[in-house]
Motif scaffolding. Structure first.
Motif, PDB file in Angstrom:
ATOM      1  N   ILE A  60       0.828  -1.207   0.000  1.00 19.29           N
ATOM      2  CA  ILE A  60       0.000   0.000   0.000  1.00 19.29           C
ATOM      3  C   ILE A  60       0.863   1.257   0.000  1.00 19.29           C
ATOM      4  O   ILE A  60       0.382   2.353  -0.279  1.00 19.29           O
ATOM      5  CB  ILE A  60      -0.958  -0.009   1.217  1.00 19.29           C
ATOM      6  CG1 ILE A  60      -1.782  -1.300   1.222  1.00 19.29           C
ATOM      7  CG2 ILE A  60      -1.885   1.196   1.215  1.00 19.29           C
ATOM      8  CD1 ILE A  60      -2.683  -1.458   2.445  1.00 19.29           C
ATOM      9  N   LYS A  61       2.151   1.105   0.270  1.00 19.61           N
ATOM     10  CA  LYS A  61       3.053   2.254   0.379  1.00 19.61           C
ATOM     11  C   LYS A  61       3.118   3.070  -0.905  1.00 19.61           C
ATOM     12  O   LYS A  61       3.321   4.287  -0.871  1.00 19.61           O
ATOM     13  CB  LYS A  61       4.471   1.789   0.758  1.00 19.61           C
ATOM     14  CG  LYS A  61       4.608   1.316   2.197  1.00 19.61           C
ATOM     15  CD  LYS A  61       4.404   2.470   3.158  1.00 19.61           C
ATOM     16  CE  LYS A  61       4.765   2.065   4.572  1.00 19.61           C
ATOM     17  NZ  LYS A  61       6.201   1.811   4.744  1.00 19.61           N
ATOM     18  N   ALA A  62       2.936   2.409  -2.047  1.00 22.23           N
ATOM     19  CA  ALA A  62       2.966   3.145  -3.318  1.00 22.23           C
ATOM     20  C   ALA A  62       1.861   4.188  -3.355  1.00 22.23           C
ATOM     21  O   ALA A  62       2.052   5.295  -3.883  1.00 22.23           O
ATOM     22  CB  ALA A  62       2.823   2.184  -4.497  1.00 22.23           C
ATOM     23  N   ALA A  63       0.724   3.857  -2.782  1.00 21.31           N
ATOM     24  CA  ALA A  63      -0.387   4.813  -2.733  1.00 21.31           C
ATOM     25  C   ALA A  63      -0.069   5.960  -1.784  1.00 21.31           C
ATOM     26  O   ALA A  63      -0.421   7.119  -2.051  1.00 21.31           O
ATOM     27  CB  ALA A  63      -1.671   4.108  -2.304  1.00 21.31           C
ATOM     28  N   VAL A  64       0.601   5.655  -0.687  1.00 18.90           N
ATOM     29  CA  VAL A  64       1.009   6.713   0.256  1.00 18.90           C
ATOM     30  C   VAL A  64       1.931   7.690  -0.448  1.00 18.90           C
ATOM     31  O   VAL A  64       1.754   8.922  -0.366  1.00 18.90           O
ATOM     32  CB  VAL A  64       1.712   6.109   1.490  1.00 18.90           C
ATOM     33  CG1 VAL A  64       2.194   7.221   2.426  1.00 18.90           C
ATOM     34  CG2 VAL A  64       0.781   5.156   2.246  1.00 18.90           C
ATOM     35  N   ARG A  65       2.915   7.160  -1.172  1.00 14.92           N
ATOM     36  CA  ARG A  65       3.881   8.029  -1.879  1.00 14.92           C
ATOM     37  C   ARG A  65       3.211   8.807  -2.999  1.00 14.92           C
ATOM     38  O   ARG A  65       3.648   9.913  -3.341  1.00 14.92           O
ATOM     39  CB  ARG A  65       5.019   7.175  -2.441  1.00 14.92           C
ATOM     40  CG  ARG A  65       5.902   6.530  -1.378  1.00 14.92           C
ATOM     41  CD  ARG A  65       7.145   5.906  -2.004  1.00 14.92           C
ATOM     42  NE  ARG A  65       6.805   4.794  -2.894  1.00 14.92           N
ATOM     43  CZ  ARG A  65       6.726   3.532  -2.505  1.00 14.92           C
ATOM     44  NH1 ARG A  65       6.929   3.200  -1.234  1.00 14.92           N
ATOM     45  NH2 ARG A  65       6.436   2.565  -3.375  1.00 14.92           N
ATOM     46  N   ALA A  66       2.144   8.255  -3.584  1.00 14.15           N
ATOM     47  CA  ALA A  66       1.505   8.880  -4.743  1.00 14.15           C
ATOM     48  C   ALA A  66       0.580  10.038  -4.364  1.00 14.15           C
ATOM     49  O   ALA A  66       0.116  10.758  -5.248  1.00 14.15           O
ATOM     50  CB  ALA A  66       0.723   7.838  -5.536  1.00 14.15           C
ATOM     51  N   VAL A 101      -5.578   9.950   4.948  1.00 15.64           N
ATOM     52  CA  VAL A 101      -5.858   8.510   4.924  1.00 15.64           C
ATOM     53  C   VAL A 101      -6.860   8.172   3.824  1.00 15.64           C
ATOM     54  O   VAL A 101      -6.654   7.232   3.042  1.00 15.64           O
ATOM     55  CB  VAL A 101      -6.396   8.042   6.294  1.00 15.64           C
ATOM     56  CG1 VAL A 101      -6.930   6.608   6.205  1.00 15.64           C
ATOM     57  CG2 VAL A 101      -5.302   8.121   7.351  1.00 15.64           C
ATOM     58  N   ASN A 102      -7.930   8.938   3.730  1.00 12.94           N
ATOM     59  CA  ASN A 102      -8.971   8.648   2.735  1.00 12.94           C
ATOM     60  C   ASN A 102      -8.477   8.907   1.317  1.00 12.94           C
ATOM     61  O   ASN A 102      -8.859   8.186   0.379  1.00 12.94           O
ATOM     62  CB  ASN A 102     -10.216   9.466   3.030  1.00 12.94           C
ATOM     63  CG  ASN A 102     -10.910   9.015   4.308  1.00 12.94           C
ATOM     64  OD1 ASN A 102     -10.690   7.896   4.783  1.00 12.94           O
ATOM     65  ND2 ASN A 102     -11.735   9.874   4.878  1.00 12.94           N
ATOM     66  N   ASN A 103      -7.630   9.921   1.135  1.00 11.82           N
ATOM     67  CA  ASN A 103      -7.049  10.173  -0.185  1.00 11.82           C
ATOM     68  C   ASN A 103      -6.123   9.027  -0.593  1.00 11.82           C
ATOM     69  O   ASN A 103      -6.103   8.619  -1.761  1.00 11.82           O
ATOM     70  CB  ASN A 103      -6.294  11.498  -0.195  1.00 11.82           C
ATOM     71  CG  ASN A 103      -7.212  12.700  -0.173  1.00 11.82           C
ATOM     72  OD1 ASN A 103      -8.371  12.615  -0.568  1.00 11.82           O
ATOM     73  ND2 ASN A 103      -6.709  13.831   0.301  1.00 11.82           N
ATOM     74  N   VAL A 104      -5.369   8.513   0.373  1.00 12.35           N
ATOM     75  CA  VAL A 104      -4.495   7.371   0.096  1.00 12.35           C
ATOM     76  C   VAL A 104      -5.337   6.133  -0.229  1.00 12.35           C
ATOM     77  O   VAL A 104      -5.008   5.367  -1.144  1.00 12.35           O
ATOM     78  CB  VAL A 104      -3.552   7.084   1.288  1.00 12.35           C
ATOM     79  CG1 VAL A 104      -2.799   5.769   1.067  1.00 12.35           C
ATOM     80  CG2 VAL A 104      -2.565   8.232   1.475  1.00 12.35           C
ATOM     81  N   ALA A 105      -6.433   5.938   0.496  1.00 10.78           N
ATOM     82  CA  ALA A 105      -7.306   4.784   0.237  1.00 10.78           C
ATOM     83  C   ALA A 105      -7.860   4.828  -1.185  1.00 10.78           C
ATOM     84  O   ALA A 105      -7.924   3.803  -1.874  1.00 10.78           O
ATOM     85  CB  ALA A 105      -8.449   4.754   1.249  1.00 10.78           C
ATOM     86  N   GLU A 106      -8.256   6.019  -1.633  1.00 13.49           N
ATOM     87  CA  GLU A 106      -8.771   6.154  -2.995  1.00 13.49           C
ATOM     88  C   GLU A 106      -7.665   5.915  -4.024  1.00 13.49           C
ATOM     89  O   GLU A 106      -7.884   5.240  -5.040  1.00 13.49           O
ATOM     90  CB  GLU A 106      -9.384   7.540  -3.183  1.00 13.49           C
ATOM     91  CG  GLU A 106     -10.063   7.726  -4.528  1.00 13.49           C
ATOM     92  CD  GLU A 106     -10.888   8.995  -4.609  1.00 13.49           C
ATOM     93  OE1 GLU A 106     -11.172   9.423  -5.746  1.00 13.49           O
ATOM     94  OE2 GLU A 106     -11.260   9.531  -3.551  1.00 13.49           O
ATOM     95  N   LYS A 107      -6.492   6.454  -3.767  1.00 12.97           N
ATOM     96  CA  LYS A 107      -5.359   6.228  -4.678  1.00 12.97           C
ATOM     97  C   LYS A 107      -5.004   4.741  -4.709  1.00 12.97           C
ATOM     98  O   LYS A 107      -4.662   4.190  -5.775  1.00 12.97           O
ATOM     99  CB  LYS A 107      -4.164   7.057  -4.236  1.00 12.97           C
ATOM    100  CG  LYS A 107      -2.884   6.832  -5.052  1.00 12.97           C
ATOM    101  CD  LYS A 107      -3.079   7.122  -6.539  1.00 12.97           C
ATOM    102  CE  LYS A 107      -3.267   8.596  -6.782  1.00 12.97           C
ATOM    103  NZ  LYS A 107      -3.277   8.891  -8.240  1.00 12.97           N
ATOM    104  N   ASN A 108      -5.105   4.076  -3.571  1.00 17.31           N
ATOM    105  CA  ASN A 108      -4.810   2.647  -3.509  1.00 17.31           C
ATOM    106  C   ASN A 108      -5.764   1.843  -4.380  1.00 17.31           C
ATOM    107  O   ASN A 108      -5.357   0.873  -5.027  1.00 17.31           O
ATOM    108  CB  ASN A 108      -4.889   2.175  -2.054  1.00 17.31           C
ATOM    109  CG  ASN A 108      -4.484   0.728  -1.881  1.00 17.31           C
ATOM    110  OD1 ASN A 108      -3.411   0.305  -2.324  1.00 17.31           O
ATOM    111  ND2 ASN A 108      -5.339  -0.046  -1.251  1.00 17.31           N
ATOM    112  N   VAL A 109      -7.023   2.245  -4.429  1.00 20.71           N
ATOM    113  CA  VAL A 109      -7.989   1.597  -5.325  1.00 20.71           C
ATOM    114  C   VAL A 109      -7.539   1.754  -6.774  1.00 20.71           C
ATOM    115  O   VAL A 109      -7.536   0.785  -7.550  1.00 20.71           O
ATOM    116  CB  VAL A 109      -9.400   2.188  -5.126  1.00 20.71           C
ATOM    117  CG1 VAL A 109     -10.336   1.739  -6.250  1.00 20.71           C
ATOM    118  CG2 VAL A 109      -9.976   1.775  -3.782  1.00 20.71           C
ATOM    119  N   GLN A 110      -7.156   2.971  -7.137  1.00 23.50           N
ATOM    120  CA  GLN A 110      -6.727   3.236  -8.513  1.00 23.50           C
ATOM    121  C   GLN A 110      -5.497   2.420  -8.882  1.00 23.50           C
ATOM    122  O   GLN A 110      -5.407   1.859  -9.981  1.00 23.50           O
ATOM    123  CB  GLN A 110      -6.458   4.728  -8.676  1.00 23.50           C
ATOM    124  CG  GLN A 110      -7.701   5.602  -8.508  1.00 23.50           C
ATOM    125  CD  GLN A 110      -7.382   7.079  -8.391  1.00 23.50           C
ATOM    126  OE1 GLN A 110      -6.220   7.477  -8.263  1.00 23.50           O
ATOM    127  NE2 GLN A 110      -8.411   7.912  -8.426  1.00 23.50           N
TER     128      GLN A 110
END
Length: 208
Positions: free
Chosen positions: A136-142, A160-169
């Motif tokens: 999931i770290k890639a989404a954190v960095r993105a 957190v919620n922005n990272v969760a959405e990026k993680n979906v993408q």
């Protein structure tokens, strides 16, 4: 309401499958669940299953795909793992679900206030969970903002919620790049691969 049949499944296209999920979530939010006899559906699916959707969601106890989309026995394939990430086993399961069992849509379902995402934001470490959170770290960095490191943690729920959405993408990107089978099916219009976010505060699913 009866279970899906070979005929009802075949009559659906990806857009129709997404529409069924949206309608189901609207019923869930309005507390107007469809009238189902689940035991009857058990009997109806004894000799076969014809689900119309495959849902990859988090293990979070508040985010059961069958419930939040108001679906019954035999309607969806449900894959669950902390942080709704993919690996070889999940990809293989999705390939079975779509190519062999006929589902018309893959939904990667993230959710607000995700514990796995919080762990990744905080660089948590615990046994095998460390390996999972690393994915999931890639989404954190993105997610670039906030740039101040002191605000890039689980205490900042917007982050957190922005990272969760990026993680979906990014999970959708992984599905397309790591599974030529599913990528080709999407390219041919046989399936759709879409993302969505579930809001734990009100029960609504927001499709991306």
């Amino acid at each position: 309401m009866k279970a899906q049949t070979k005929e009802t499944q075949a009559a659906l296209n990806p857009e129709g499958a997404i529409a069924l999920l949206k309608e189901g979530n609207q019923r869930f939010v309005q507390n107007k669940k469809a009238d189902r006899n689940l035991l009857a559906q058990v009997k109806q699916t004894t000799n076969g299953q014809y689900p119309f959707a495959t849902i990859l969601s988090c293990i979070d106890s508040r985010v059961s795909a069958e419930l939040v989309f108001d679906q019954g026995v035999g309607d969806i394939f449900s894959a669950r793992v902390a942080g709704n990430i993919v690996n070889e086993d999940i990809l293989g399961s999705m390939e079975f679900a779509c190519k062999l069992a006929g589902t018309k849509v893959i939904v990667v379902l993230g959710h607000t206030s995700c514990g796995a995402v919080k762990g990744a934001c905080d660089d948590a470490k615990l046994g095998n969970l460390t390996i999972l959170l690393h994915k999931i770290k890639a989404a954190v960095r993105a997610v670039p903002e906030p740039s101040d490191a002191t605000n890039r943690n689980s205490k900042n729920i917007d982050f957190v919620n922005n990272v969760a959405e990026k993680n979906v993408q990014l999970t959708i990107d992984d599905i397309r790049s790591l599974s030529p089978v599913l990528n080709d099916m999407e390219g041919n219009g046989e399936i759709a691969i879409v993302g969505a976010m579930y809001d734990i505060a009100d029960g609504k699913v927001h499709f991306m």
